[in-house]
Design a protein around this motif. Structure first.
Motif, short mmCIF file in Angstrom:
data_model
loop_
_atom_site.label_atom_id
_atom_site.label_comp_id
_atom_site.label_asym_id
_atom_site.label_seq_id
_atom_site.Cartn_x
_atom_site.Cartn_y
_atom_site.Cartn_z
N ARG A 56 0.79 -1.22 0.04
CA ARG A 56 -0.08 -0.10 -0.13
C ARG A 56 0.81 1.20 0.19
N ARG A 57 0.22 2.37 -0.63
CA ARG A 57 1.12 3.65 -0.56
C ARG A 57 0.83 4.27 1.05
N SER A 58 -0.42 3.94 1.44
CA SER A 58 -0.46 4.48 2.84
C SER A 58 -1.65 3.49 3.73
N ASP A 59 -1.81 3.87 4.85
CA ASP A 59 -2.81 3.15 5.57
C ASP A 59 -4.12 3.96 5.74
N ARG A 60 -4.29 4.87 4.67
CA ARG A 60 -5.41 5.66 5.03
C ARG A 60 -6.82 4.94 4.66
N TYR A 61 -6.68 3.83 3.79
CA TYR A 61 -7.88 3.37 3.59
C TYR A 61 -7.68 1.61 4.27
N GLY A 62 -7.11 1.54 5.26
CA GLY A 62 -6.84 0.50 6.11
C GLY A 62 -5.37 -0.13 5.90
N THR A 63 -5.12 -1.11 6.76
CA THR A 63 -3.84 -1.46 6.73
C THR A 63 -3.48 -2.71 5.86
N PRO A 64 -2.44 -3.09 5.28
CA PRO A 64 -2.48 -4.00 4.25
C PRO A 64 -2.93 -5.49 4.82
N PHE A 65 -3.01 -5.73 5.92
CA PHE A 65 -3.38 -6.73 6.62
C PHE A 65 -4.88 -6.84 6.69
N GLU A 66 -5.70 -5.81 6.82
CA GLU A 66 -6.94 -5.71 6.69
C GLU A 66 -7.63 -6.32 5.35
N ALA A 67 -6.80 -6.25 4.21
CA ALA A 67 -7.29 -6.86 3.06
C ALA A 67 -7.26 -8.57 3.04
N ILE A 68 -6.88 -9.01 4.18
CA ILE A 68 -6.72 -10.61 4.45
C ILE A 68 -8.36 -10.71 5.04
N SER A 69 -9.39 -11.06 4.26
CA SER A 69 -10.60 -11.46 4.76
C SER A 69 -10.66 -12.90 4.93
N THR A 70 -11.79 -13.36 5.48
CA THR A 70 -11.98 -14.56 5.65
C THR A 70 -11.89 -15.35 4.28
N ASP A 71 -12.52 -14.84 3.24
CA ASP A 71 -12.57 -15.44 1.91
C ASP A 71 -11.26 -15.59 1.51
N LYS A 72 -10.32 -14.65 1.72
CA LYS A 72 -9.12 -14.56 1.16
C LYS A 72 -8.14 -15.49 1.96
N ALA A 73 -8.42 -15.64 3.20
CA ALA A 73 -7.54 -16.56 3.68
C ALA A 73 -7.91 -18.20 3.48
N ALA A 74 -9.32 -18.14 3.25
CA ALA A 74 -9.66 -19.76 2.78
C ALA A 74 -8.95 -19.69 1.37
N ARG A 75 -9.08 -18.99 0.48
CA ARG A 75 -8.29 -19.07 -0.74
C ARG A 75 -7.17 -19.43 -0.51
N LEU A 76 -6.27 -18.69 0.22
CA LEU A 76 -4.81 -18.71 0.48
C LEU A 76 -4.53 -20.47 0.93
N ARG A 77 -5.29 -20.97 1.60
CA ARG A 77 -5.18 -22.31 1.97
C ARG A 77 -5.50 -23.09 0.84
N ARG A 78 -6.50 -23.04 0.24
CA ARG A 78 -6.79 -23.82 -1.04
C ARG A 78 -5.40 -23.72 -1.99
N LEU A 79 -5.10 -22.72 -2.32
CA LEU A 79 -3.81 -22.40 -3.23
C LEU A 79 -2.50 -23.11 -2.68
N THR A 80 -2.55 -23.00 -1.08
CA THR A 80 -1.13 -23.65 -0.56
C THR A 80 -1.53 -25.10 -0.81
N CYS A 81 -2.68 -25.81 -0.45
CA CYS A 81 -2.86 -27.11 -0.63
C CYS A 81 -2.59 -27.56 -2.16
N ALA A 82 -2.91 -26.63 -3.14
CA ALA A 82 -2.64 -26.92 -4.54
C ALA A 82 -1.27 -26.92 -4.86
N TRP A 83 -0.55 -26.19 -4.34
CA TRP A 83 1.08 -25.86 -4.54
C TRP A 83 1.66 -27.20 -3.84
N ALA A 84 1.22 -27.52 -2.81
CA ALA A 84 1.85 -28.69 -2.09
C ALA A 84 1.61 -30.08 -2.91
N ALA A 85 0.34 -30.20 -3.15
CA ALA A 85 0.09 -31.44 -4.14
C ALA A 85 0.83 -31.22 -5.27
#
Length: 117
Positions: A56-85
């Motif tokens: 991010r350029r700034s945290d004016r619209y939220g921190t970078p970590f606030e972009a990790i929603s529940t859906d994004k976290a679930a997607r990251l887990r699925r992608l991680t499983c795909a990479w591992a396989a």
């Protein structure tokens, strides 16, 4: 849009350099499969770590970590499983970290959260 994409690419490059300074080995960058993309896959000396990079350029619209929603976290887990396989990863557990980068003008300030999801 190009400025936003350029910032993201520079952030991913800075994040990879940060991990190398920590002594980590980069295994993959921008690994893709039909479901999406993993920014960085690395080895920290003990195991495999998937790193999601949020820049991010700034945290004016939220921190970078606030972009990790529940859906994004679930997607990251699925992608991680795909990479591992795909890579027949033998690590008992692959950790998912998030690197939040804020630009400080010329470079970036990196905040590293481990085992986020």
């Amino acid at each position: 849009m190009q400025t936003h994409i350029g910032l993201g690419r520079r952030g991913e490059t800075a994040a990879a350099a940060y991990l190398v300074r920590l002594g980590w080995t980069i295994l993959a960058r921008n690994w893709r499969c039909p479901e999406g993309e993993l920014d960085i896959v690395a080895h920290d000396g003990a195991g495999t770590v998937v790193c999601e990079v949020k820049t991010r350029r700034s945290d004016r619209y939220g921190t970078p970590f606030e972009a990790i929603s529940t859906d994004k976290a679930a997607r990251l887990r699925r992608l991680t499983c795909a990479w591992a396989a795909t890579h027949r990863a033998r690590d008992a557990e692959i950790r998912i970290d998030v690197l939040g980068l804020l630009t400080d003008g010329d470079g970036f300030v990196v905040e590293h959260h481990r085992a986020v999801c």
